[in-house]
Structures are given as structure tokens and as C-alpha cells.
Motif scaffolding. Structure first.
Motif, PDB file in Angstrom:
ATOM      1  N   THR A  28     -18.902  -9.428 -47.842  1.00 52.46           N
ATOM      2  CA  THR A  28     -19.155  -9.663 -49.265  1.00 52.46           C
ATOM      3  C   THR A  28     -20.105 -10.830 -49.530  1.00 52.46           C
ATOM      4  O   THR A  28     -20.632 -10.960 -50.625  1.00 52.46           O
ATOM      5  CB  THR A  28     -17.840  -9.981 -49.996  1.00 52.46           C
ATOM      6  N   GLY A  29     -20.264 -11.701 -48.555  1.00 46.92           N
ATOM      7  CA  GLY A  29     -21.081 -12.906 -48.754  1.00 46.92           C
ATOM      8  C   GLY A  29     -20.297 -14.058 -49.341  1.00 46.92           C
ATOM      9  O   GLY A  29     -20.820 -15.158 -49.502  1.00 46.92           O
ATOM     10  N   ASN A  30     -19.022 -13.840 -49.684  1.00 48.71           N
ATOM     11  CA  ASN A  30     -18.208 -14.894 -50.289  1.00 48.71           C
ATOM     12  C   ASN A  30     -17.985 -16.044 -49.317  1.00 48.71           C
ATOM     13  O   ASN A  30     -17.802 -15.832 -48.116  1.00 48.71           O
ATOM     14  CB  ASN A  30     -16.843 -14.345 -50.714  1.00 48.71           C
ATOM     15  N   LEU A  31     -17.975 -17.250 -49.851  1.00 48.81           N
ATOM     16  CA  LEU A  31     -17.654 -18.453 -49.091  1.00 48.81           C
ATOM     17  C   LEU A  31     -16.240 -18.862 -49.455  1.00 48.81           C
ATOM     18  O   LEU A  31     -15.910 -19.011 -50.630  1.00 48.81           O
ATOM     19  CB  LEU A  31     -18.629 -19.583 -49.450  1.00 48.81           C
ATOM     20  N   TYR A  32     -15.385 -19.019 -48.449  1.00 48.98           N
ATOM     21  CA  TYR A  32     -13.996 -19.443 -48.652  1.00 48.98           C
ATOM     22  C   TYR A  32     -13.833 -20.836 -48.071  1.00 48.98           C
ATOM     23  O   TYR A  32     -14.260 -21.093 -46.935  1.00 48.98           O
ATOM     24  CB  TYR A  32     -13.034 -18.470 -47.961  1.00 48.98           C
ATOM     25  N   ILE A  33     -13.219 -21.731 -48.835  1.00 46.33           N
ATOM     26  CA  ILE A  33     -12.965 -23.098 -48.381  1.00 46.33           C
ATOM     27  C   ILE A  33     -11.474 -23.358 -48.510  1.00 46.33           C
ATOM     28  O   ILE A  33     -10.905 -23.223 -49.593  1.00 46.33           O
ATOM     29  CB  ILE A  33     -13.745 -24.135 -49.211  1.00 46.33           C
ATOM     30  N   ALA A  34     -10.835 -23.735 -47.416  1.00 44.40           N
ATOM     31  CA  ALA A  34      -9.409 -24.062 -47.428  1.00 44.40           C
ATOM     32  C   ALA A  34      -9.252 -25.568 -47.522  1.00 44.40           C
ATOM     33  O   ALA A  34      -9.995 -26.323 -46.903  1.00 44.40           O
ATOM     34  CB  ALA A  34      -8.733 -23.546 -46.157  1.00 44.40           C
ATOM     35  N   ARG A  96     -14.659  -3.898 -38.975  1.00 38.22           N
ATOM     36  CA  ARG A  96     -14.198  -5.233 -39.355  1.00 38.22           C
ATOM     37  C   ARG A  96     -13.495  -5.134 -40.700  1.00 38.22           C
ATOM     38  O   ARG A  96     -14.077  -4.702 -41.690  1.00 38.22           O
ATOM     39  CB  ARG A  96     -15.381  -6.192 -39.449  1.00 38.22           C
ATOM     40  N   LEU A  97     -12.230  -5.532 -40.733  1.00 44.43           N
ATOM     41  CA  LEU A  97     -11.441  -5.593 -41.965  1.00 44.43           C
ATOM     42  C   LEU A  97     -11.098  -7.048 -42.211  1.00 44.43           C
ATOM     43  O   LEU A  97     -10.656  -7.739 -41.300  1.00 44.43           O
ATOM     44  CB  LEU A  97     -10.176  -4.746 -41.839  1.00 44.43           C
ATOM     45  N   GLU A  98     -11.289  -7.516 -43.430  1.00 49.58           N
ATOM     46  CA  GLU A  98     -11.025  -8.914 -43.736  1.00 49.58           C
ATOM     47  C   GLU A  98      -9.818  -9.042 -44.641  1.00 49.58           C
ATOM     48  O   GLU A  98      -9.657  -8.287 -45.581  1.00 49.58           O
ATOM     49  CB  GLU A  98     -12.244  -9.554 -44.409  1.00 49.58           C
ATOM     50  N   CYS A  99      -8.972 -10.024 -44.347  1.00 44.56           N
ATOM     51  CA  CYS A  99      -7.768 -10.272 -45.123  1.00 44.56           C
ATOM     52  C   CYS A  99      -7.645 -11.798 -45.270  1.00 44.56           C
ATOM     53  O   CYS A  99      -7.849 -12.528 -44.306  1.00 44.56           O
ATOM     54  CB  CYS A  99      -6.561  -9.708 -44.365  1.00 44.56           C
ATOM     55  N   PHE A 100      -7.337 -12.256 -46.465  1.00 49.09           N
ATOM     56  CA  PHE A 100      -7.248 -13.689 -46.707  1.00 49.09           C
ATOM     57  C   PHE A 100      -5.911 -14.052 -47.302  1.00 49.09           C
ATOM     58  O   PHE A 100      -5.441 -13.403 -48.220  1.00 49.09           O
ATOM     59  CB  PHE A 100      -8.364 -14.142 -47.659  1.00 49.09           C
ATOM     60  N   ALA A 101      -5.312 -15.093 -46.770  1.00 44.62           N
ATOM     61  CA  ALA A 101      -4.062 -15.614 -47.311  1.00 44.62           C
ATOM     62  C   ALA A 101      -4.414 -16.795 -48.200  1.00 44.62           C
ATOM     63  O   ALA A 101      -5.111 -17.723 -47.781  1.00 44.62           O
ATOM     64  CB  ALA A 101      -3.137 -16.049 -46.188  1.00 44.62           C
ATOM     65  N   LEU A 102      -3.962 -16.751 -49.441  1.00 35.71           N
ATOM     66  CA  LEU A 102      -4.260 -17.801 -50.410  1.00 35.71           C
ATOM     67  C   LEU A 102      -2.959 -18.447 -50.872  1.00 35.71           C
ATOM     68  O   LEU A 102      -1.905 -17.830 -50.821  1.00 35.71           O
ATOM     69  CB  LEU A 102      -4.976 -17.212 -51.624  1.00 35.71           C
ATOM     70  N   GLY A 103      -3.029 -19.671 -51.315  1.00 34.35           N
ATOM     71  CA  GLY A 103      -1.846 -20.325 -51.873  1.00 34.35           C
ATOM     72  C   GLY A 103      -1.667 -21.720 -51.336  1.00 34.35           C
ATOM     73  O   GLY A 103      -2.425 -22.205 -50.517  1.00 34.35           O
ATOM     74  N   LYS A 104      -0.626 -22.344 -51.843  1.00 35.75           N
ATOM     75  CA  LYS A 104      -0.357 -23.710 -51.423  1.00 35.75           C
ATOM     76  C   LYS A 104       1.111 -23.856 -51.155  1.00 35.75           C
ATOM     77  O   LYS A 104       1.953 -23.320 -51.802  1.00 35.75           O
ATOM     78  CB  LYS A 104      -0.789 -24.689 -52.518  1.00 35.75           C
TER      79      LYS A 104
END
Length: 104
Positions: A28-34, A96-104
Motif C-alpha cells: 500500500t505504501g503506508n508508513l507505520y510507526i510504533a 505476501r499478506l500483511e497484518c498489523f497489530a495496533l493498540g496500547k
């Protein structure tokens, strides 16, 4: 297919592969920052390259600033997936399948 995504941070290429907190989705081109840190504050610009056409396009800069008022707070963890309804692949090819875990 064939596009590659690079992010520029404060006019310098962001070398995400060396950084375990940041990830660029080549889907997707998205940038993810943790766990955003003060050093992440600045201007981010996406550069999309089509090697076959030997052409690149740069998007507008997006500023990132830190909130100090605590309004964001904590939020529930969630898994974010954007898989197509059906994924097709030829035998012997890679998927390639992408999965992201989000939260705090």
C-alpha cells in the motif's frame, strides 16, 4: 505491481529496513510507526517509483507532531487486515499478506 515506495523524512531518505519501530508496506505504501518518539517529529514525504517506466512521483509533505495534551489516550488493541476477498497465486510463486497489530 512493480511499484516501490520510499519515505523521505526531513528531506533525507528514511532507511526503514534498519529500524524495528517503522515499516513501509510495499503493498500500500503506508508508513507505520510504533511507539512514536520525539525524534520522529518532522516532515514525511512518500516517493513512488515505477522501475519499468523509469519514473518517480513524490507526494506532498505530511507533518508529524507530538500531542502533549494526552487526548489520544489509550485504545484497545486490534488487528488490522486488508486482505482481498480472494488471493490468487500460481504454483511456486510467492504471496505476501500483511497484518498489523495496533493498540496500547
Amino acid at each position: 505491481p512493480g511499484l516501490s515506495y520510499t519515505w523521505i523524512f526531513n528531506n533525507n531518505t528514511l532507511h526503514v529496513q534498519d529500524d524495528s519501530r517503522r515499516f513501509v508496506s510495499q503493498e500500500t505504501g503506508n508508513l507505520y510507526i510504533a511507539k512514536v518518539e520525539p525524534s520522529d517529529v518532522g516532515s514525511y514525504t512518500c516517493l513512488v517509483t515505477n522501475p519499468e517506466a523509469e519514473q518517480s512521483v513524490q507526494g506532498p509533505p505530511t507533518p508529524l507532531t507530538l500531542r502533549t495534551d494526552g487526548v489520544m489516550g489509550e485504545y484497545e488493541p486490534k488487528i488490522e487486515v486488508r486482505f482481498p476477498e480472494t488471493t490468487y497465486a500460481e504454483k511456486g510463486s510467492s504471496v505476501r499478506l500483511e497484518c498489523f497489530a495496533l493498540g496500547k
